[in-house]
Design a protein around this motif. Structure first.
Motif, PDB file in Angstrom:
ATOM      1  N   LEU A  34       0.851  -1.191  -0.169  1.00 43.10           N
ATOM      2  CA  LEU A  34       0.093   0.027  -0.059  1.00 43.10           C
ATOM      3  C   LEU A  34       0.928   1.394  -0.098  1.00 43.10           C
ATOM      4  O   LEU A  34       1.972   1.295   0.840  1.00 43.10           O
ATOM      5  CB  LEU A  34      -0.812  -0.015   1.217  1.00 43.10           C
ATOM      6  N   PRO A  35       0.652   2.047  -0.736  1.00 44.62           N
ATOM      7  CA  PRO A  35       1.485   3.584  -0.933  1.00 44.62           C
ATOM      8  C   PRO A  35       1.177   4.533   0.085  1.00 44.62           C
ATOM      9  O   PRO A  35       0.080   4.294   0.772  1.00 44.62           O
ATOM     10  CB  PRO A  35       1.156   4.181  -2.233  1.00 44.62           C
ATOM     11  N   GLN A  36       2.007   5.039   0.674  1.00 43.19           N
ATOM     12  CA  GLN A  36       1.885   6.145   1.695  1.00 43.19           C
ATOM     13  C   GLN A  36       2.020   7.609   0.970  1.00 43.19           C
ATOM     14  O   GLN A  36       2.852   7.841   0.202  1.00 43.19           O
ATOM     15  CB  GLN A  36       2.923   5.953   2.630  1.00 43.19           C
ATOM     16  N   GLY A  37       1.078   8.439   1.417  1.00 47.66           N
ATOM     17  CA  GLY A  37       1.063   9.725   0.943  1.00 47.66           C
ATOM     18  C   GLY A  37       0.650   9.849  -0.590  1.00 47.66           C
ATOM     19  O   GLY A  37       0.245   9.005  -1.237  1.00 47.66           O
ATOM     20  N   PRO A  38       0.435  11.051  -0.913  1.00 48.40           N
ATOM     21  CA  PRO A  38      -0.097  11.117  -2.288  1.00 48.40           C
ATOM     22  C   PRO A  38       0.914  10.947  -3.446  1.00 48.40           C
ATOM     23  O   PRO A  38       2.282  11.106  -3.155  1.00 48.40           O
ATOM     24  CB  PRO A  38      -0.350  12.621  -2.487  1.00 48.40           C
ATOM     25  N   PRO A  39       0.586  10.349  -4.646  1.00 50.34           N
ATOM     26  CA  PRO A  39       1.509  10.184  -5.676  1.00 50.34           C
ATOM     27  C   PRO A  39       2.176  11.651  -6.081  1.00 50.34           C
ATOM     28  O   PRO A  39       1.820  12.587  -5.747  1.00 50.34           O
ATOM     29  CB  PRO A  39       0.766   9.604  -6.890  1.00 50.34           C
ATOM     30  N   PRO A  40       3.408  11.426  -6.767  1.00 45.81           N
ATOM     31  CA  PRO A  40       4.110  12.672  -7.061  1.00 45.81           C
ATOM     32  C   PRO A  40       3.519  13.315  -7.990  1.00 45.81           C
ATOM     33  O   PRO A  40       2.619  12.761  -8.954  1.00 45.81           O
ATOM     34  CB  PRO A  40       5.322  12.078  -7.525  1.00 45.81           C
ATOM     35  N   ARG A  41       3.589  14.771  -8.184  1.00 46.93           N
ATOM     36  CA  ARG A  41       2.558  15.574  -9.056  1.00 46.93           C
ATOM     37  C   ARG A  41       3.308  15.297 -10.311  1.00 46.93           C
ATOM     38  O   ARG A  41       4.553  14.949 -10.611  1.00 46.93           O
ATOM     39  CB  ARG A  41       2.871  17.085  -8.781  1.00 46.93           C
ATOM     40  N   GLU A  42       2.642  15.136 -11.640  1.00 49.22           N
ATOM     41  CA  GLU A  42       3.064  14.845 -12.884  1.00 49.22           C
ATOM     42  C   GLU A  42       4.110  16.008 -13.189  1.00 49.22           C
ATOM     43  O   GLU A  42       3.849  17.316 -12.635  1.00 49.22           O
ATOM     44  CB  GLU A  42       2.211  14.677 -14.157  1.00 49.22           C
ATOM     45  N   ALA A  43       5.093  16.035 -13.971  1.00 51.86           N
ATOM     46  CA  ALA A  43       5.951  16.984 -14.419  1.00 51.86           C
ATOM     47  C   ALA A  43       5.562  18.188 -15.189  1.00 51.86           C
ATOM     48  O   ALA A  43       5.998  19.265 -15.045  1.00 51.86           O
ATOM     49  CB  ALA A  43       7.191  16.323 -14.892  1.00 51.86           C
ATOM     50  N   ALA A  44       4.293  17.860 -16.072  1.00 50.49           N
ATOM     51  CA  ALA A  44       3.868  19.006 -17.150  1.00 50.49           C
ATOM     52  C   ALA A  44       2.744  18.346 -17.556  1.00 50.49           C
ATOM     53  O   ALA A  44       2.570  17.074 -17.717  1.00 50.49           O
ATOM     54  CB  ALA A  44       4.971  19.405 -17.884  1.00 50.49           C
ATOM     55  N   ALA A  45       1.943  19.267 -17.833  1.00 49.51           N
ATOM     56  CA  ALA A  45       0.665  18.771 -18.953  1.00 49.51           C
ATOM     57  C   ALA A  45       0.155  19.891 -19.447  1.00 49.51           C
ATOM     58  O   ALA A  45       0.031  20.980 -18.993  1.00 49.51           O
ATOM     59  CB  ALA A  45      -0.447  18.241 -17.624  1.00 49.51           C
ATOM     60  N   LEU A  46      -0.778  19.510 -20.406  1.00 47.54           N
ATOM     61  CA  LEU A  46      -1.770  20.373 -21.187  1.00 47.54           C
ATOM     62  C   LEU A  46      -2.926  19.626 -21.293  1.00 47.54           C
ATOM     63  O   LEU A  46      -2.948  18.518 -22.163  1.00 47.54           O
ATOM     64  CB  LEU A  46      -1.088  20.821 -22.449  1.00 47.54           C
TER      65      LEU A  46
END
Length: 186
Positions: A34-46
């Motif tokens: 089970l992961p802990q904490g929020p997943p990392p934010r994506e580096a960029a998006a449009l």
């Protein structure tokens, strides 16, 4: 009386040891994958979709779903996703869909390029195009490589991650683009 104090003290020690042991087990890290904490934010998006404003009534739509995953923060050429565009006027026009091959964002501006994979414009498939978006809330702007190079079929292809200045206006109330700014580790 003495026996009951001894029993109570032993019970308290047992409870305390149980709490300490359980707390240490929980604090030691994730369990069962089970992961802990929020997943990392994506580096960029449009992302987003909107129609462009044209006084002649052209029906021009752009839609984006382009992402650069957090693990590829140092390489915008690892971006994934698609974008699509169409332009119709008086019953004529064309549409195209492209697979993203590069995404660069900075602040509220994004440049995305991709290779056309599906189009009803003969000769467009396999050609690279680039688009620039300026995310201004309800007043977004957009520019595209073929404004300078001509139709994707006739003009030269831009390199990866090259668009044009965002000179077109989004039609009021037609949609909104969202840019997630790139914050590379420099």
């Amino acid at each position: 009386m003495k026996r009951s104090r001894t029993t109570t003290a032993a019970l308290c020690v047992a409870l305390l040891l149980t709490a300490v042991t359980t707390g240490a087990a929980v604090a030691s890290g994730p369990h069962d994958g089970l992961p802990q904490g929020p997943p990392p934010r994506e580096a960029a998006a449009l992302t987003g979709s909107a129609k462009l404003y044209r006084s002649a009534g052209d029906d021009i739509t752009f839609t984006f779903d382009a992402h650069l995953a957090a693990e590829h923060d140092d390489n915008p050429l690892e971006a994934t996703g698609t974008f699509a565009f169409s332009h119709y006027l008086d019953g004529g026009g064309a549409r195209a869909k492209a697979t993203v091959d590069c995404l660069l964002t900075g602040g509220d501006v994004a440049v995305v390029s991709g290779v056309i994979t599906d189009s009803d414009l003969p000769g467009a498939e396999g050609r690279r195009v680039g688009v620039t978006v300026h995310d201004l809330g309800r007043h977004d702007r957009l520019g595209y490589s073929w404004a300078a190079t001509g139709s994707p079929v006739e003009g030269g292809e831009p390199p990866k991650c090259v668009g044009s200045a965002p000179f077109e206006k989004v039609r009021k109330g037609s949609g909104d683009f969202t840019v997630v700014p790139w914050r590379p580790r420099l």
